[in-house]
Write a protein that holds these residues in place. Structure first.
Motif, PDB file in Angstrom:
ATOM      1  N   LEU A  65      -2.376  38.126 -31.542  1.00 43.92           N
ATOM      2  CA  LEU A  65      -2.107  37.880 -33.063  1.00 43.92           C
ATOM      3  C   LEU A  65      -2.718  36.347 -33.374  1.00 43.92           C
ATOM      4  CD1 LEU A  65       1.153  38.835 -34.052  1.00 43.92           C
ATOM      5  CD2 LEU A  65      -0.793  40.250 -34.493  1.00 43.92           C
ATOM      6  N   ALA A  66      -3.720  36.443 -34.495  1.00 47.74           N
ATOM      7  CA  ALA A  66      -4.064  34.680 -34.461  1.00 47.74           C
ATOM      8  C   ALA A  66      -3.165  34.358 -35.250  1.00 47.74           C
ATOM      9  CB  ALA A  66      -5.370  35.194 -35.538  1.00 47.74           C
ATOM     10  N   SER A  67      -2.534  34.726 -36.306  1.00 48.27           N
ATOM     11  CA  SER A  67      -1.441  34.078 -36.916  1.00 48.27           C
ATOM     12  C   SER A  67      -0.472  35.074 -37.664  1.00 48.27           C
ATOM     13  CB  SER A  67      -1.850  33.166 -38.102  1.00 48.27           C
ATOM     14  OG  SER A  67      -2.847  33.636 -38.679  1.00 48.27           O
ATOM     15  N   VAL A  68       0.821  34.455 -37.968  1.00 46.06           N
ATOM     16  CA  VAL A  68       1.849  35.312 -38.760  1.00 46.06           C
ATOM     17  C   VAL A  68       2.226  34.487 -39.989  1.00 46.06           C
ATOM     18  CG1 VAL A  68       2.471  36.656 -36.953  1.00 46.06           C
ATOM     19  CG2 VAL A  68       3.673  34.397 -37.558  1.00 46.06           C
ATOM     20  N   GLY A  69       2.254  35.116 -41.231  1.00 45.82           N
ATOM     21  CA  GLY A  69       3.021  34.686 -42.192  1.00 45.82           C
ATOM     22  C   GLY A  69       4.314  35.426 -42.806  1.00 45.82           C
ATOM     23  N   ILE A  70       5.606  34.774 -42.587  1.00 45.63           N
ATOM     24  CA  ILE A  70       6.757  35.609 -42.609  1.00 45.63           C
ATOM     25  C   ILE A  70       7.551  34.655 -43.402  1.00 45.63           C
ATOM     26  CG2 ILE A  70       6.644  36.583 -40.411  1.00 45.63           C
ATOM     27  CD1 ILE A  70       8.253  34.258 -39.177  1.00 45.63           C
ATOM     28  N   VAL A  71       8.515  35.577 -44.123  1.00 44.65           N
ATOM     29  CA  VAL A  71       9.621  35.044 -44.888  1.00 44.65           C
ATOM     30  C   VAL A  71      10.734  35.412 -44.216  1.00 44.65           C
ATOM     31  CG1 VAL A  71      10.797  35.060 -47.125  1.00 44.65           C
ATOM     32  CG2 VAL A  71       8.378  35.035 -47.102  1.00 44.65           C
ATOM     33  N   ASP A  72      11.630  34.532 -44.005  1.00 44.87           N
ATOM     34  CA  ASP A  72      12.977  35.018 -43.334  1.00 44.87           C
ATOM     35  C   ASP A  72      13.810  35.516 -43.935  1.00 44.87           C
ATOM     36  OD1 ASP A  72      15.012  33.229 -40.783  1.00 44.87           O
ATOM     37  OD2 ASP A  72      14.332  35.335 -40.947  1.00 44.87           O
ATOM     38  N   PHE A  73      13.993  36.872 -44.290  1.00 47.25           N
ATOM     39  CA  PHE A  73      14.873  37.382 -44.977  1.00 47.25           C
ATOM     40  C   PHE A  73      15.856  38.282 -43.985  1.00 47.25           C
ATOM     41  CE2 PHE A  73      13.763  36.011 -48.864  1.00 47.25           C
ATOM     42  CZ  PHE A  73      12.652  36.503 -49.394  1.00 47.25           C
TER      43      PHE A  73
END
Length: 272
Positions: A263-271
């Protein structure tokens, strides 16, 4: 005597006028419990919530009384309806409510725009490597060597896993950028426009996208859904954006894929 309605959490836009809005139809009671034990005690005969027939809850109430799990539901004496301010039901044990003949409602569509715009922000940040640029600048450097790793929205295929209200709103936000959008559901969404391609086979879907954007509800079938197999089925250098509940992602598998470069990157919202 008017029926009692208990407000658990913040009632946006109407908190000051709730009593006026209901008028003589109901007596409005605000949550006044510091913890779960006091809350459940309030439903006993003569307690401060005795006589409550309907409840409004927002996720903020969990800070004091926790989620509406089986233990809490079983202690709600006399309650007939719970109005949940949220798109999903993962904060409420619906089966426990059914067993007690308590009706449950939610607010579908209420957070579609907010969640979809958050997903768009995370996607752009991942593709343009904004986080790395910020860290480099804060370290006193300038012009980080990320040009080789950045991509434009018009050059990627975004795969939406779960084309419900939020996923569809997100797809419409992407269209002006010239982004190719595909989606995978258990079945085709009849509301999807023809410019969003439906890929019924999950492996074909995963192998064809540069970005996987996750928009599924959290339940027993989706917990850990994006795990080792799903992640490794993505192209090397793919991006994952998750604005669904955190438990939909196998975090350990995701971290391993980041560390070894799959994976190059991840964008997450910690819900959670």
């Amino acid at each position: 005597m008017s029926p009692k309605v208990l407000i658990c959490g913040r009632l946006r836009w109407a908190s000051e006028d709730a009593k006026q809005l209901f008028g003589d139809l109901a007596e409005i009671i605000e949550l006044g419990s510091p913890d779960r034990a006091d809350f459940l005690k309030g439903f006993q005969p003569g307690g401060k919530y005795d006589g409550v027939v309907a409840m409004y809850r927002s996720n903020g109430s969990a800070n004091k009384i926790g989620v509406f799990d089986k233990e809490l539901i079983e202690g709600l004496r006399g309650v007939q309806w719970i109005a949940h301010n949220g798109a999903g039901y993962d904060q409420i044990d619906v089966q426990a409510c059914i067993a007690k003949n308590i009706r449950v409602s939610n607010t579908p569509g209420a957070v579609d725009e907010a969640t979809a715009t958050t997903a768009l922000y995370l996607l752009i940040s991942c593709l343009r490597q904004f986080s790395l640029g910020e860290h480099t600048l804060r370290a006193g450097a300038w012009k980080p060597a990320v040009a080789h790793a950045t991509r434009d929205l018009s050059c990627v295929t975004v795969g939406i896993l779960g084309l419900g209200g939020i996923g569809l709103y997100f797809a419409n936000l992407l269209r002006p950028f010239g982004t190719k959008v595909v989606y995978h559901n258990r079945k085709r969404n009849p509301e999807a426009p023809d410019w969003i391609e439906y890929l019924e086979d999950r492996d074909t879907f995963l192998g064809s996208v540069d970005v996987l954007s996750v928009h599924v509800p959290l339940n027993e079938k989706t917990e850990g859904l994006v795990g080792e197999k799903v992640i490794r089925s993505l192209k090397k250098g793919a991006v994952i954006v998750n604005t669904a509940r955190g438990k939909v992602i196998d975090e350990a598998a995701m971290i391993r894929a980041l560390e070894d470069g799959h994976l190059a990157s991840v964008g997450i919202v910690d819900f959670h």
